[in-house]
Design a protein around this motif. Structure first.
Motif, PDB file in Angstrom:
ATOM      1  N   THR A   1       1.059  -1.241  -0.263  1.00 45.22           N
ATOM      2  CA  THR A   1       0.120   0.376   0.527  1.00 45.22           C
ATOM      3  C   THR A   1       0.767   0.874  -0.137  1.00 45.22           C
ATOM      4  O   THR A   1       0.715   2.275  -0.423  1.00 45.22           O
ATOM      5  CB  THR A   1      -1.153  -0.096   1.083  1.00 45.22           C
ATOM      6  OG1 THR A   1       0.210  -0.219   2.447  1.00 45.22           O
ATOM      7  CG2 THR A   1      -1.786  -0.876   0.729  1.00 45.22           C
ATOM      8  N   VAL A   2       2.099   1.295   0.431  1.00 43.42           N
ATOM      9  CA  VAL A   2       2.748   2.808   0.624  1.00 43.42           C
ATOM     10  C   VAL A   2       4.689   2.244   0.463  1.00 43.42           C
ATOM     11  O   VAL A   2       4.570   1.310   1.358  1.00 43.42           O
ATOM     12  CB  VAL A   2       2.765   3.069   2.552  1.00 43.42           C
ATOM     13  CG1 VAL A   2       3.975   4.911   2.132  1.00 43.42           C
ATOM     14  CG2 VAL A   2       1.226   3.499   2.396  1.00 43.42           C
ATOM     15  N   PRO A   3       4.696   1.695  -0.600  1.00 40.20           N
ATOM     16  CA  PRO A   3       6.206   1.704  -1.183  1.00 40.20           C
ATOM     17  C   PRO A   3       7.291   2.614   0.094  1.00 40.20           C
ATOM     18  O   PRO A   3       7.118   3.600   0.486  1.00 40.20           O
ATOM     19  CB  PRO A   3       6.532   2.201  -2.688  1.00 40.20           C
ATOM     20  CG  PRO A   3       5.262   2.940  -2.472  1.00 40.20           C
ATOM     21  CD  PRO A   3       4.282   2.838  -1.563  1.00 40.20           C
ATOM     22  N   PHE A   4       8.494   2.083  -0.409  1.00 38.75           N
ATOM     23  CA  PHE A   4       8.992   3.234   0.744  1.00 38.75           C
ATOM     24  C   PHE A   4       9.877   3.987  -0.117  1.00 38.75           C
ATOM     25  O   PHE A   4       9.726   4.271  -1.597  1.00 38.75           O
ATOM     26  CB  PHE A   4      11.152   2.594   0.605  1.00 38.75           C
ATOM     27  CG  PHE A   4      10.496   0.888   1.407  1.00 38.75           C
ATOM     28  CD1 PHE A   4      10.761   2.257   3.045  1.00 38.75           C
ATOM     29  CD2 PHE A   4      10.849  -0.247   1.669  1.00 38.75           C
ATOM     30  CE1 PHE A   4      10.727   0.493   4.162  1.00 38.75           C
ATOM     31  CE2 PHE A   4      10.847  -1.064   2.751  1.00 38.75           C
ATOM     32  CZ  PHE A   4      10.479  -0.667   3.918  1.00 38.75           C
ATOM     33  N   PRO A   5      10.259   6.029   0.086  1.00 35.08           N
ATOM     34  CA  PRO A   5      10.364   6.542  -0.628  1.00 35.08           C
ATOM     35  C   PRO A   5      11.457   6.022  -0.848  1.00 35.08           C
ATOM     36  O   PRO A   5      12.214   4.834  -0.669  1.00 35.08           O
ATOM     37  CB  PRO A   5      11.307   7.602   0.654  1.00 35.08           C
ATOM     38  CG  PRO A   5      10.171   6.840   1.810  1.00 35.08           C
ATOM     39  CD  PRO A   5      10.071   5.747   1.704  1.00 35.08           C
ATOM     40  N   ASP A   6      12.346   6.520  -2.185  1.00 31.64           N
ATOM     41  CA  ASP A   6      13.430   6.693  -3.172  1.00 31.64           C
ATOM     42  C   ASP A   6      14.698   6.875  -2.525  1.00 31.64           C
ATOM     43  O   ASP A   6      14.524   7.467  -1.785  1.00 31.64           O
ATOM     44  CB  ASP A   6      13.328   7.646  -4.441  1.00 31.64           C
ATOM     45  CG  ASP A   6      12.673   7.199  -5.517  1.00 31.64           C
ATOM     46  OD1 ASP A   6      11.745   6.220  -5.196  1.00 31.64           O
ATOM     47  OD2 ASP A   6      11.965   8.195  -6.343  1.00 31.64           O
ATOM     48  N   GLY A   7      15.204   5.587  -2.510  1.00 24.68           N
ATOM     49  CA  GLY A   7      16.250   5.774  -1.742  1.00 24.68           C
ATOM     50  C   GLY A   7      16.386   5.077  -0.287  1.00 24.68           C
ATOM     51  O   GLY A   7      17.591   5.156   0.450  1.00 24.68           O
ATOM     52  N   MET A   8      15.500   4.384  -0.659  1.00 24.69           N
ATOM     53  CA  MET A   8      15.245   3.753   1.392  1.00 24.69           C
ATOM     54  C   MET A   8      14.911   2.033   1.428  1.00 24.69           C
ATOM     55  O   MET A   8      14.354   2.059   0.120  1.00 24.69           O
ATOM     56  CB  MET A   8      14.442   4.869   2.050  1.00 24.69           C
ATOM     57  CG  MET A   8      14.452   6.403   2.203  1.00 24.69           C
ATOM     58  SD  MET A   8      15.915   6.588   3.295  1.00 24.69           S
ATOM     59  CE  MET A   8      14.783   6.759   4.677  1.00 24.69           C
ATOM     60  N   GLY A   9      14.660   1.408   2.517  1.00 27.64           N
ATOM     61  CA  GLY A   9      14.428   0.335   2.329  1.00 27.64           C
ATOM     62  C   GLY A   9      14.559   0.767   4.271  1.00 27.64           C
ATOM     63  O   GLY A   9      14.508   0.942   5.044  1.00 27.64           O
ATOM     64  N   GLY A  10      14.248  -0.688   4.948  1.00 22.14           N
ATOM     65  CA  GLY A  10      13.818  -1.332   6.102  1.00 22.14           C
ATOM     66  C   GLY A  10      14.720  -2.314   6.200  1.00 22.14           C
ATOM     67  O   GLY A  10      14.928  -2.923   5.371  1.00 22.14           O
ATOM     68  N   SER A  11      15.964  -2.075   7.686  1.00 24.59           N
ATOM     69  CA  SER A  11      16.688  -3.019   8.296  1.00 24.59           C
ATOM     70  C   SER A  11      15.804  -3.535   9.069  1.00 24.59           C
ATOM     71  O   SER A  11      14.802  -3.459   9.339  1.00 24.59           O
ATOM     72  CB  SER A  11      17.360  -2.919   9.313  1.00 24.59           C
ATOM     73  OG  SER A  11      17.207  -1.681   9.932  1.00 24.59           O
TER      74      SER A  11
END
Length: 197
Positions: free
Chosen positions: A43-53
């Motif tokens: 539903t909500v992608p990460f902003p460009d250049g971001m990810g999740g640890s």
């Protein structure tokens, strides 16, 4: 934004947001959990250049949280399976949840997700035994089945001098079984090698 799945339990899709960029899922009765799946809901992608640890936290003998880095989720890799059964002891690692005031109980572990720059994620090293084998279970089963068949068939091998003629039985030369084994085993090993690249 995220979901968490443990076999035999309901899917969790509502994470506790403990900071603007940090989310936590509770895992009650964590001692019985072997694997956990963390995924983006789509539903909500990460902003460009971001990810999740993705971190796993369990209480140590004094009740203090021990955090261990499992791996990552990104827009390009929106889900991951982690093996946590071997992580319920050992040392923690540096983590972004230290200053958080997170409510905990002694029998509840947590999965923490911290939204970070992809460049920062690339410099982090997950604990080695959290990754799940990329060889699928069918390939593993097939390889073990071939090994067992070859070992079983070879256990009946006799030399031609030891054979007693019996017109009602059909004999298969051992080299034919070996050729069959080699023919079927080679593609499996190539597939396994390809999956580990």
């Amino acid at each position: 934004m995220f979901g968490c799945l443990v076999a035999g339990r309901l899917v969790q899709t509502v994470a506790q947001q403990v900071a603007e960029d940090k989310f936590v899922f509770d895992l009650p009765d964590y001692q019985s959990i072997n694997h956990v799946v963390v995924f983006m809901l789509g539903t909500v992608p990460f902003p460009d250049g971001m990810g999740g640890s993705v971190y796993f936290s369990y209480p140590d003998s004094s009740g203090m949280p021990v955090w261990q880095l499992l791996g990552f989720v990104t827009n390009g890799k929106p889900s991951a399976i982690f093996k946590i059964s071997g992580l319920k002891s050992g040392e923690g690692s540096q983590h972004p949840f230290g200053a958080m005031n997170i409510t905990r109980t002694p029998t509840v572990a947590q999965i923490g997700i911290s939204v970070e720059l992809l460049d920062n994620l690339a410099q982090l090293t997950p604990v080695g035994n959290a990754a799940v084998s990329s060889v699928d279970s069918f390939t593993q089963f097939t390889q073990k089945m071939l090994d067992n068949f070859y070992n079983f068939a070879s256990s009946f091998a006799v030399s031609q001098a030891q054979m007693t003629p019996n017109p009602s039985e059909v004999f298969i030369p051992a080299n034919v079984v070996l050729k069959c084994f080699a023919t079927l085993d080679k593609p499996l090993k190539e597939t396994t090698k390809f999956l580990h690249l």
